[in-house]
Scaffold this active site. Structure first.
Site, PDB file in Angstrom:
ATOM      1  N   GLU A  72       9.177  -3.842  13.421  1.00 27.80           N
ATOM      2  CA  GLU A  72       9.028  -2.867  12.343  1.00 27.80           C
ATOM      3  C   GLU A  72       7.718  -2.110  12.590  1.00 27.80           C
ATOM      4  O   GLU A  72       6.626  -2.624  12.333  1.00 27.80           O
ATOM      5  CB  GLU A  72       8.995  -3.544  10.972  1.00 27.80           C
ATOM      6  CG  GLU A  72       8.937  -2.539   9.838  1.00 27.80           C
ATOM      7  CD  GLU A  72       8.760  -3.170   8.464  1.00 27.80           C
ATOM      8  OE1 GLU A  72       9.123  -2.527   7.467  1.00 27.80           O
ATOM      9  OE2 GLU A  72       8.251  -4.304   8.391  1.00 27.80           O
ATOM     10  N   SER A  86       5.613  -7.076   4.279  1.00 27.84           N
ATOM     11  CA  SER A  86       6.229  -7.355   5.570  1.00 27.84           C
ATOM     12  C   SER A  86       6.978  -8.679   5.523  1.00 27.84           C
ATOM     13  O   SER A  86       6.698  -9.553   4.689  1.00 27.84           O
ATOM     14  CB  SER A  86       5.162  -7.404   6.664  1.00 27.84           C
ATOM     15  OG  SER A  86       4.329  -8.537   6.487  1.00 27.84           O
ATOM     16  N   LYS A 143      -1.355  -7.507  -8.590  1.00 31.60           N
ATOM     17  CA  LYS A 143      -2.281  -7.547  -7.462  1.00 31.60           C
ATOM     18  C   LYS A 143      -1.850  -6.450  -6.488  1.00 31.60           C
ATOM     19  O   LYS A 143      -0.975  -6.632  -5.662  1.00 31.60           O
ATOM     20  CB  LYS A 143      -2.239  -8.916  -6.776  1.00 31.60           C
ATOM     21  CG  LYS A 143      -3.551  -9.337  -6.058  1.00 31.60           C
ATOM     22  CD  LYS A 143      -4.043  -8.384  -5.004  1.00 31.60           C
ATOM     23  CE  LYS A 143      -3.211  -8.457  -3.741  1.00 31.60           C
ATOM     24  NZ  LYS A 143      -3.795  -7.573  -2.637  1.00 31.60           N
ATOM     25  N   GLU A 155      -5.229  -3.768  -1.543  1.00 28.75           N
ATOM     26  CA  GLU A 155      -6.662  -3.464  -1.566  1.00 28.75           C
ATOM     27  C   GLU A 155      -6.971  -2.152  -0.842  1.00 28.75           C
ATOM     28  O   GLU A 155      -8.093  -1.646  -0.930  1.00 28.75           O
ATOM     29  CB  GLU A 155      -7.445  -4.618  -0.943  1.00 28.75           C
ATOM     30  CG  GLU A 155      -7.228  -4.844   0.545  1.00 28.75           C
ATOM     31  CD  GLU A 155      -5.981  -5.643   0.877  1.00 28.75           C
ATOM     32  OE1 GLU A 155      -5.834  -6.052   2.047  1.00 28.75           O
ATOM     33  OE2 GLU A 155      -5.141  -5.856  -0.032  1.00 28.75           O
ATOM     34  N   CYS A 205       9.622   1.368   3.570  1.00 28.72           N
ATOM     35  CA  CYS A 205      10.530   0.292   3.973  1.00 28.72           C
ATOM     36  C   CYS A 205      11.960   0.795   4.077  1.00 28.72           C
ATOM     37  O   CYS A 205      12.819   0.115   4.645  1.00 28.72           O
ATOM     38  CB  CYS A 205      10.448  -0.872   2.994  1.00 28.72           C
ATOM     39  SG  CYS A 205      11.111  -0.509   1.360  1.00 28.72           S
ATOM     40  N   PHE A 212       0.811  -1.222   0.000  1.00 24.40           N
ATOM     41  CA  PHE A 212       0.000   0.000   0.000  1.00 24.40           C
ATOM     42  C   PHE A 212       0.836   1.261   0.000  1.00 24.40           C
ATOM     43  O   PHE A 212       0.371   2.315  -0.441  1.00 24.40           O
ATOM     44  CB  PHE A 212      -0.922   0.018   1.227  1.00 24.40           C
ATOM     45  CG  PHE A 212      -0.219   0.275   2.541  1.00 24.40           C
ATOM     46  CD1 PHE A 212       0.114   1.555   2.952  1.00 24.40           C
ATOM     47  CD2 PHE A 212       0.110  -0.782   3.384  1.00 24.40           C
ATOM     48  CE1 PHE A 212       0.764   1.786   4.157  1.00 24.40           C
ATOM     49  CE2 PHE A 212       0.763  -0.563   4.592  1.00 24.40           C
ATOM     50  CZ  PHE A 212       1.100   0.730   4.973  1.00 24.40           C
TER      51      PHE A 212
END
Length: 495
Positions: free
Chosen positions: A380, A225, A172, A175, A280, A148
């Protein structure tokens, strides 16, 4: 309210039998409903992509390269539109959204050199009348599963190289912010990618699992992740697929006593709190060498952080927007709540910030005197939280970083060239910055970490991506003299 379908074969596809809600993080309001693909939907899109891929592979390389030059121009022309979509669904400020698009364009520019990137090797006369050459051929249909936090950049990181090498792509996206992927699909086709070669399916674990299990998918690229990356890698690899799965990070920034502390403080604020820390490559741990260095740099960071303007990403005065969801915001806040009981000193508490909307806002936090045993260090957090760890010397700083299971990015701030050079050799991390807090390589290099930050042996985009999305074929050729005898049962030798 907008209903977002899949994009398959150049047209909208699928009914919204299962769906998810899409929110504007700045207001907390639902703005759309996005379809979640079933296993049958995934089987359909794989079939469509496979049918379209052959013609794309056979397109002349010069003609195919032209698609990428056109795509570059379209991305520039539509930057404002794409940035607005990112801000509306992710929450980051418009300038940050435009920045991620520019970094995605770098990879389209790199892929535009596909004529050169796909050159093979040729050796003549390896034996009498025998020549050998290599071919780089596409995998076929590849799946790109993206996070995202960069709804434009990461899909462009993956799809540019995958398409350049002749593959069909099934994207993909997250969402949580699906609209950007739909814009990219339209732009790729406007640039000249045939329908069915670039497809978008939305969904949750059911859709992902179907992609990982599909015999029609040859390779999977993932960013997310570490726990999910590990699972993606295991399942896809068990199904015989080539996999690159980029996981989480806990990026450290060392500040040496000789560093320009004002520059270091600026860099720490920018790298820790930009995009609300949902990167990240965000700096989440500042390692201060010596208490004097720590005291000075913490004071400078606090002064700068307290002046930040936090608000809706559409507000030109905003420097930081909200987090992606209410649940994620609350999880990030819990780390600040628990830090004092574990022995840390909360210098700035983002929970105390007040906002005028019901958006998913959280102020910036600065936590000093953190140790490696505290959850604010081990996890994280993926939010606007900067932890400060104090060490006595350079060796302790390096040992701290090298002991961490994450090894995505790191940086050192120093004025000493010998220390900087030594750091690049000593540190066990995939991407290193010298007075650069976010060492994200340019498009001509490849991106990726070590240890639990990467599962698979290929980094994303750049030269390594060309290898990842192709298979090498070696062709040995001989045109014998018809007058020579061809009967020889011995093992062939190169003489």
């Amino acid at each position: 309210m907008n209903n977002i379908q899949h994009h398959v074969g150049g047209v909208p596809y699928g009914e919204i039998a299962r769906s998810g809600a899409v929110f504007n993080p700045a207001t907390g309001e639902q703005t759309a409903t996005v379809a979640f693909a079933s296993a049958a939907d995934v089987a359909h899109v794989v079939k469509v992509a496979a049918a379209a891929q052959g013609a794309w592979q056979k397109m002349g390389l010069v003609k195919r390269a032209g698609v990428f030059f056109r795509m570059r121009q379209l991305l520039i022309e539509h930057t404002d539109q794409i940035a607005a979509a990112i801000t509306a669904e992710h929450g980051k400020v418009l300038s940050d959204a435009a920045g991620e698009i520019s970094r995605g364009i770098e990879n389209v520019e790199f892929a535009a050199g596909l004529v050169n990137l796909l050159k093979g090797e040729y050796s003549t006369g390896v034996a009498t009348g025998v020549d050998v050459h290599t071919l780089k051929q596409p995998i076929g249909v590849v799946a790109c599963i993206t996070p995202f936090n960069f709804p434009a950049m990461v899909p462009l990181w993956m799809s540019a190289s995958a398409l350049a090498t002749g593959n069909a792509v099934i994207l993909k996206p997250s969402e949580k912010d699906p609209t950007t992927a739909m814009i990219l699909a339209r732009l790729w086709e406007e640039a000249g990618v045939p329908p069915g070669v670039f497809n978008v399916v939305h969904g949750d674990k059911e859709a992902v699992d179907a992609l990982l299990d599909s015999p029609g998918i040859g390779a999977v690229s993932f960013v997310g992740s570490t726990p999910i990356a590990r699972g993606i890698y295991s399942r896809a690899a068990a199904n015989g697929k080539r996999v690159q799965a980029l996981g989480g990070a806990k990026n450290h920034m060392i500040v040496m006593p000789d560093a320009d502390l004002d520059s270091a403080a600026d860099a720490a604020v920018n790298a820790a709190y930009g995009s609300a820390g949902e990167r990240c490559m965000a700096i989440s741990v500042l390692v201060a060498v010596g208490d004097a260095t720590a005291d000075a740099v913490v004071a400078k960071i606090r002064e700068r952080a307290e002046s930040l303007t936090i608000g809706a990403g559409t507000d030109p005065d905003s420097q930081m927007g909200p987090l992606i969801t209410r649940e994620h915001r609350d999880k990030v806040a819990s780390y600040i709540a628990n830090a004092p009981s574990q022995g840390a000193e909360v210098v700035l508490d983002g929970r105390s910030a007040e906002f005028d909307s019901d958006g998913f806002f959280l102020g910036v936090s600065l936590v000093d005197r953190v140790t490696p045993q505290m959850s604010v260090y081990t996890d994280e957090i993926f939010g606007p939280v900067l932890a400060v760890v104090r060490v006595d010397d350079y060796d302790q700083a390096v040992d701290l970083i090298n002991a961490n299971s994450f090894a995505n990015g790191t940086a050192i701030f120093t004025r000493d060239g010998a220390t900087a050079r030594r750091f690049t050799e000593d540190i066990e991390v995939g991407m290193v910055g010298i007075n650069v807090p976010l060492p994200v390589p340019i498009g001509a290099y490849s991106f990726g970490g070590w240890k639990d930050s990467l599962f698979g042996d290929s980094h994303i985009y750049g030269p390594e991506s060309i290898h990842f999305y192709t298979r090498s074929k070696v062709v040995t050729t001989r045109w014998p003299d018809p007058s020579e005898s061809q009967l020889d049962l011995g093992f062939p030798s190169n003489h």
